[in-house]
Design an enzyme around this catalytic site. Sequence first.
Site, mmCIF file in Angstrom:
data_model
loop_
_atom_site.group_PDB
_atom_site.id
_atom_site.type_symbol
_atom_site.label_atom_id
_atom_site.label_comp_id
_atom_site.label_asym_id
_atom_site.label_seq_id
_atom_site.Cartn_x
_atom_site.Cartn_y
_atom_site.Cartn_z
ATOM 1 N N GLU A 193 62.461 64.259 185.630
ATOM 2 C CA GLU A 193 62.965 65.561 185.162
ATOM 3 C C GLU A 193 61.987 66.682 185.489
ATOM 4 O O GLU A 193 62.386 67.790 185.782
ATOM 5 C CB GLU A 193 63.233 65.531 183.652
ATOM 6 N N HIS A 237 67.879 57.909 187.078
ATOM 7 C CA HIS A 237 66.663 58.643 187.435
ATOM 8 C C HIS A 237 65.734 57.790 188.308
ATOM 9 O O HIS A 237 64.942 58.326 189.087
ATOM 10 C CB HIS A 237 65.888 59.051 186.172
ATOM 11 N N ASP A 289 75.312 63.701 184.231
ATOM 12 C CA ASP A 289 74.188 62.869 183.799
ATOM 13 C C ASP A 289 73.458 63.656 182.718
ATOM 14 O O ASP A 289 73.703 64.851 182.537
ATOM 15 C CB ASP A 289 73.248 62.597 184.993
ATOM 16 N N SER A 290 72.545 63.001 182.022
ATOM 17 C CA SER A 290 71.730 63.703 181.034
ATOM 18 C C SER A 290 70.873 64.778 181.706
ATOM 19 O O SER A 290 70.418 65.700 181.041
ATOM 20 C CB SER A 290 70.821 62.701 180.321
ATOM 21 N N CYS A 303 75.390 58.109 184.865
ATOM 22 C CA CYS A 303 74.329 57.840 183.901
ATOM 23 C C CYS A 303 74.629 56.481 183.270
ATOM 24 O O CYS A 303 75.714 56.289 182.697
ATOM 25 C CB CYS A 303 74.355 58.944 182.845
ATOM 26 N N CYS A 341 68.882 52.841 185.543
ATOM 27 C CA CYS A 341 68.873 54.235 185.089
ATOM 28 C C CYS A 341 68.917 55.072 186.351
ATOM 29 O O CYS A 341 68.169 54.810 187.306
ATOM 30 C CB CYS A 341 67.601 54.538 184.299
HETATM 31 N N1 DGL Z 1 69.910 58.850 183.837
HETATM 32 C C1 DGL Z 1 70.254 58.195 182.641
HETATM 33 C C2 DGL Z 1 70.659 56.743 182.874
HETATM 34 O O1 DGL Z 1 71.128 56.407 183.928
HETATM 35 C C3 DGL Z 1 69.403 58.268 181.418
HETATM 36 C C4 DGL Z 1 68.195 59.056 181.263
HETATM 37 C C5 DGL Z 1 68.029 59.535 179.843
HETATM 38 O O2 DGL Z 1 68.579 60.586 179.565
HETATM 39 O O3 DGL Z 1 67.373 58.859 179.028
HETATM 40 O O4 DGL Z 1 70.559 55.940 181.995
#
Ligand code: DGL
Length: 250
Positions: free
Chosen positions: A148, A182, A6-7, A69, A180
């Site tokens: 984050e 997160h 993931d990011s 992600c 997302c």
């Molecule tokens: N967790 C990521 C997603 O599912 C993106 C968060 C990001 O880096 O902007 O889209």
Amino acid sequence: MIALFDSGIGGISILREIRRLLPTADAVYFGDTANVPYGGRPAADIIGFSRAAVEQLLPYRPSVLVVACNTATSVAISALRDQYSDLPIVGVVPVLKIAAERTTSKHVGVLATQATLSSVSYQNLKQQFANGIQVLELAVPEWVTFVERGELDGPAVERSVRMISEQVRAAGADVVALGCTHFPFLRSALVAELPGVEVLDSGPAVARQVVRVLTNNHSLPSATESGRVTWLTSGPVKEFERYAERLLRS
Ligand code: DGL
């Protein structure tokens, strides 16, 4: 071995669901915290970061790669599948199909990143599964920032969640898809603001898909595997590991 990236820390919401179904599976997780967030970046960057992430994970010889992600899946999964054609790859997309099936008001909300919402693959998904449904699409980059930095509650989170919830209510949506990875970490704050609205995340569906892939490949983990997670990151390691373990157990 299950590999995920993931990011940043968000993909742990997916790993958590996988471990509910496969508690003994060994996993390796790469969080690209040096480059988070992906959500406001051009496609070429997201594809480049995703390739670099896969290169970090390949030495662990995974049986399946999970692009944990939505943004990387929406923008980069076909490039990854072209390049790593021998590796089974599972992605994550907003659960629009389920949302469209569940809504009675015919209004649903999708909370995601701008890159996901603007992607061709998301637009196709919407056309295919949300025909005749009004979809309120909201990009919420500040939620990525909150998660984050470990801010999962408190006044700033509550204020932001309240603002988004007001828009969801005003649109008449009775189902919201968290698009997302997160966002599931802010789910309880959102649910508290949206009584009567169903809040869905993609984790359980992704976990079931991982089980299907491993079953077909005859690579389901044995009961004696340790269920160990190896943490990799492009940012500071100690801090990441500590927070990642905490989220995994949350
Ligand atoms: N967790 C990521 C997603 O599912 C993106 C968060 C990001 O880096 O902007 O889209």
